[in-house]
Design an enzyme around this catalytic site. Structure first.
Site, PDB file in Angstrom:
ATOM      1  N   ALA A 167       0.846  -1.189   0.000  1.00 24.43           N
ATOM      2  CA  ALA A 167       0.000   0.000   0.000  1.00 24.43           C
ATOM      3  C   ALA A 167       0.881   1.238   0.000  1.00 24.43           C
ATOM      4  O   ALA A 167       2.097   1.152   0.083  1.00 24.43           O
ATOM      5  CB  ALA A 167      -0.886  -0.020   1.234  1.00 24.43           C
ATOM      6  N   GLY A 181      -1.061  -5.025   0.756  1.00 20.23           N
ATOM      7  CA  GLY A 181      -2.215  -4.858  -0.109  1.00 20.23           C
ATOM      8  C   GLY A 181      -2.021  -5.532  -1.459  1.00 20.23           C
ATOM      9  O   GLY A 181      -2.995  -5.967  -2.094  1.00 20.23           O
ATOM     10  N   GLU A 225      -2.906  -9.071  -0.913  1.00 20.47           N
ATOM     11  CA  GLU A 225      -4.357  -9.175  -0.711  1.00 20.47           C
ATOM     12  C   GLU A 225      -5.098  -9.083  -2.042  1.00 20.47           C
ATOM     13  O   GLU A 225      -6.103  -9.762  -2.251  1.00 20.47           O
ATOM     14  CB  GLU A 225      -4.830  -8.082   0.252  1.00 20.47           C
ATOM     15  CG  GLU A 225      -4.323  -8.316   1.672  1.00 20.47           C
ATOM     16  CD  GLU A 225      -4.759  -7.227   2.621  1.00 20.47           C
ATOM     17  OE1 GLU A 225      -4.375  -6.065   2.379  1.00 20.47           O
ATOM     18  OE2 GLU A 225      -5.489  -7.518   3.589  1.00 20.47           O
ATOM     19  N   GLU A 250       2.059  -6.167   7.528  1.00 21.99           N
ATOM     20  CA  GLU A 250       1.379  -5.042   8.186  1.00 21.99           C
ATOM     21  C   GLU A 250       1.750  -4.880   9.656  1.00 21.99           C
ATOM     22  O   GLU A 250       1.874  -3.761  10.149  1.00 21.99           O
ATOM     23  CB  GLU A 250      -0.142  -5.189   8.043  1.00 21.99           C
ATOM     24  CG  GLU A 250      -0.687  -4.825   6.674  1.00 21.99           C
ATOM     25  CD  GLU A 250      -0.538  -5.916   5.631  1.00 21.99           C
ATOM     26  OE1 GLU A 250       0.096  -6.959   5.922  1.00 21.99           O
ATOM     27  OE2 GLU A 250      -1.049  -5.727   4.518  1.00 21.99           O
TER      28      GLU A 250
END
Ligand code: NAD
Length: 704
Positions: free
Chosen positions: A90, A129, A132, A152
């Site tokens: 991210a 991300g 994901e 994370e």
């Protein structure tokens, strides 16, 4: 972030995130392309350098998914990254405030709603991300060199776009807890074996991904996949093991909880709960602190006057001294692919070093971190020797002999005679003056300090000490070496103890003052460990050995002003032969080889005598005062280190303490922590430190 790099907390790259989706121009730049191949859409994510999932990337990906859903000519789709990697994570710059739309879950929902099968084709790093996103596709194929991670927790948050809900559906709750709470990088082979990947590409990732996508007959809906059944005890053991690291780290407990929701709730509901927890964590203090360290790390290697200065290529390195440090440094070097010559005058030291290094590799194999061939290749890069002459082949020599100016200067001078004229000579000294050592050679411009921390193959910090004559190329080579070793290089100037030890000494002295005034070692260690330090100063001392500090004190005794407050407890322990764990006794006793020390009546007696001899009526010191004084001393000295130009920036000092001295990372380092406190609290703490220190105390101008 190029894959293969050992930087572990990667969720974005500053270079890619300077302007997080803010400017219209950037949002409009095509960073997502839809190409067509045999009835298959290939969505190419092209957001250099590391395909960060910025707002612009999310928006364009959403458009691409809508386009392919509506196009009857397209039967299936592939998501692939351009350049070196898939999506590396991210955009961290976004995380401190409101997120820009569309948020990741919205993009993932569109992927799920699209009636056509979508395959993620992964290479480089699929992290955070990015991973994901891959998990929300119907299948995943990876290049052999792929690593996947949900790092994370290293940033004080939990995955916020399905990671905690989809991973357990694929690999079970216990393994998901381990993977997510460690944030570790998992290689492709392991991901395949566990089921996070469906295939590994044999030759052509894109073509094989297209073939796979076209072969899928429909959607594979993970929502319908139940979490594999597992024995309750196995899950409880995984949770317990993760929660051991959870003190002060609420995000670890949240990650464990979230993974467990997967077994109890439908996917949609689990994802909604996960998202709420993610949002709460990302604006919590710990996440700010960890993001601060993340950006501090990127900043540390940016030196204005080194821009564009090339580092020297290194093929062979020699390490002089095969003791605690030399053996650890040699291990780090061979692990990074460098041929290393380890030299010591004592054959038993060489033998011990060799077995230690071989053992480290054997352990790495046993833990499946590397295979046997890699271990073998690493050990083959190590050569042992008892004379300095073979150091003539080295491009860089690192001396790690005894901490004694006479011994070191002699070794440096001898090395200078045997080494190639343009080779670099580094000293691993902890305190000594690098300029004096450089003057012992005829090449002061090629001399620098490379201050490793113990154990050198594990600790991520490397202080790179710039002498008065160190050339820019020599320094650039030091930074390049740090990168190669996966370490955080921090530039330090010459002074007694550089950045870390100079500040640490002032902190430790303050703790010794408190012993004299009434505290016991366990009071101080416990208070600072409750604050979050990995270990209190006296437990650290026992682990690393009190004799080093003792030798240093004796060296300084001649020049110490008699008016300066000096606490002699450590000297008395050492005079009694108590050098710490290695002698079975130090600040604590270690009966029967115990690893954790126990309070020792003899130490208490010495402390009480020391108080009486110096006229102190002992008093109980509260944990809050212990923390405030220890940190007050640290923060004041840190400010002085900055003022004296020994450190370049406050965030460098934070890195030094988080990576080299067990300062709790979730508090961001001493200066970051101080910046988040009421200034009056810091000023009061420094008042106490000033009063306790007395003669010679220097107050930093910023602390009023
Ligand atoms: P050590 O006593 O474990 O090892 C020193 C080694 O140097 C010994 O094996 C000795 O035989 C060898 N040696 C001495 N003179 C030599 C010579 N002339 N030629 C070749 N070999 C010689 O010491 P250490 O703890 O590894 O410390 C080494 C250096 O690293 C010191 O400068 C120390 O301040 C620094 N350092 C130590 C630590 C630590 O935690 N131990 C941390 C950072 C830096």
């Amino acid at each position: 972030m190029p894959h293969g790099s050992r930087t572990n907390a990667v969720m974005g790259d500053q270079a890619a995130t300077k302007n997080p989706g803010a400017s219209l121009a950037q949002r409009e730049r095509r960073i997502v392309r839809l190409e067509r191949e045999r009835g298959c859409a290939v969505i190419v994510l092209d957001n250099p350098p590391v395909n960060v999932a910025s707002a612009a990337l999310r928006a364009q990906l959403l458009d691409a998914v809508r386009e392919l859903a509506a196009d009857d000519g397209i039967k299936a789709a592939v998501l692939i990254g351009a350049g070196k990697t898939f999506v590396s994570g991210a955009d961290l710059k976004e995380f401190g405030g409101p997120l820009l739309p569309p948020e990741m879950p919205q993009v993932l929902a569109a992927l799920g709603d699209c009636p056509k099968p979508i395959v993620a084709a992964l290479h480089g790093a699929a992290m955070g991300g990015g991973f994901e996103l891959a998990l929300a596709c119907d299948a995943r194929i990876g290049a052999p060199d792929l690593v996947v991670a949900l790092p994370e927790v290293k940033l004080g948050i939990i995955p916020g776009a399905g990671g905690t809900q989809r991973v357990p559906r694929l690999i079970g709750v216990s393994k998901a807890i381990e993977f997510i709470t460690s944030g570790r990088r998992m290689p492709a082979q392991e991901a395949l074996a566990l089921g996070l990947l469906d295939a590994i590409a044999k030759a052509d990732l894109r073509a094989e991904a297209v073939a796979l996508a076209l072969s899928l007959s429909g959607k594979r809906n993970l929502a319908a996949v139940p979490v594999p059944a597992e024995n309750d005890e196995v899950v409880a053991a995984a949770a317990d093991s993760a929660l051991k690291k959870a003190k002060g780290r609420p995000y670890i407990a949240r990650a464990v909880e979230a993974v467990r929701w997967a077994a109890e709730t439908p996917l949609d509901e689990g994802m909604a709960r996960e998202r709420a927890a993610f949002h709460a964590l990302r604006t919590a203090e710990e996440a700010f602190a960890l993001r601060h360290l993340f950006f501090a790390e990127r900043e540390a290697s940016r030196l204005r006057d080194l821009e564009g200065v090339p580092a020297r290529a290194l093929a062979k390195v020699a390490v002089i001294g095969a003791g605690t440090m030399g053996s650890g440094i040699a291990a780090a070097l061979i692990e990074s692919g460098l041929h290393t010559l380890l030299i010591d005058t004592k054959t038993d030291a060489l033998q011990r070093a060799q077995s230690k290094i071989a053992e480290l590799q054997a352990r790495a194999v046993a833990q499946t971190r590397i295979d046997q061939a890699t271990a073998q290749a690493r050990l083959e890069r190590l050569t042992l020797g008892s004379e300095l002459a073979p150091a003539r082949d080295a491009d860089l020599v690192i001396e790690a002999v005894f901490e004694d100016m006479g011994v070191k200067a002699k070794v440096m001078a001898e090395l200078d005679r045997v080494m190639k004229p343009d080779a670099i000579l580094a000293t691993n000294t902890s305190y000594l003056n690098v300029d004096v050592l450089a003057a012992a050679t005829g090449r002061p411009h090629l001399v620098l300090g490379l201050h490793f921390f113990s154990p050198a193959n594990v600790m991520r910090l490397l202080e790179i000490v710039r002498g008065a004559k160190t050339s820019r190329e020599t320094l650039a080579t030091g930074f390049a070496l740090a990168r190669r070793l996966g370490k955080v290089g921090v530039l330090a100037g010459v002074c007694e103890g550089f950045i870390g030890n100079r500040i640490y000494n002032v902190y430790r002295n303050q703790c010794e003052f408190m012993l004299q005034e009434g505290a016991l070692p366990q009071d101080i260690d416990d208070a600072l460990e409750d604050f979050g330090f990995a270990m209190g100063p006296f437990r650290v001392g026992d682990l690393s050995g009190l004799d080093i500090a003792w030798a240093n004190r004796k060296r300084q005794a001649a020049t110490r002003d008699p008016r300066a407050r000096h606490v002699a407890i450590l000297d008395r322990l050492c005079e009694a032969g108590r050098f710490g764990q290695k002698t079975g006794a130090g600040w604590y006793g270690y009966p029967h080889g115990a690893r954790r020390g126990e309070p020792d009546p003899l130490v208490e007696k010495i402390i009480i005598e020391e108080s009486a001899a110096n006229g102190f009526a002992r008093r109980k010191i509260a944990p809050e005062e212990i923390v405030d004084r220890a940190l007050g001393a640290m923060i004041n000295e840190a400010r002085l280190v900055l003022a004296d130009g020994i450190a370049q920036r406050a965030s460098d000092i934070d890195l030094v303490f988080a990576h080299g001295y067990g300062f709790p990372d979730y508090r961001g380092g001493p200066l970051f922590w101080a910046s988040r406190q009421d200034p009056a609290r810091i000023a009061r703490a420094v008042d106490l430190v000033a009063a306790a220190t007395g003669f010679g105390f220097r107050r930093a101008a910023e602390i009023r």
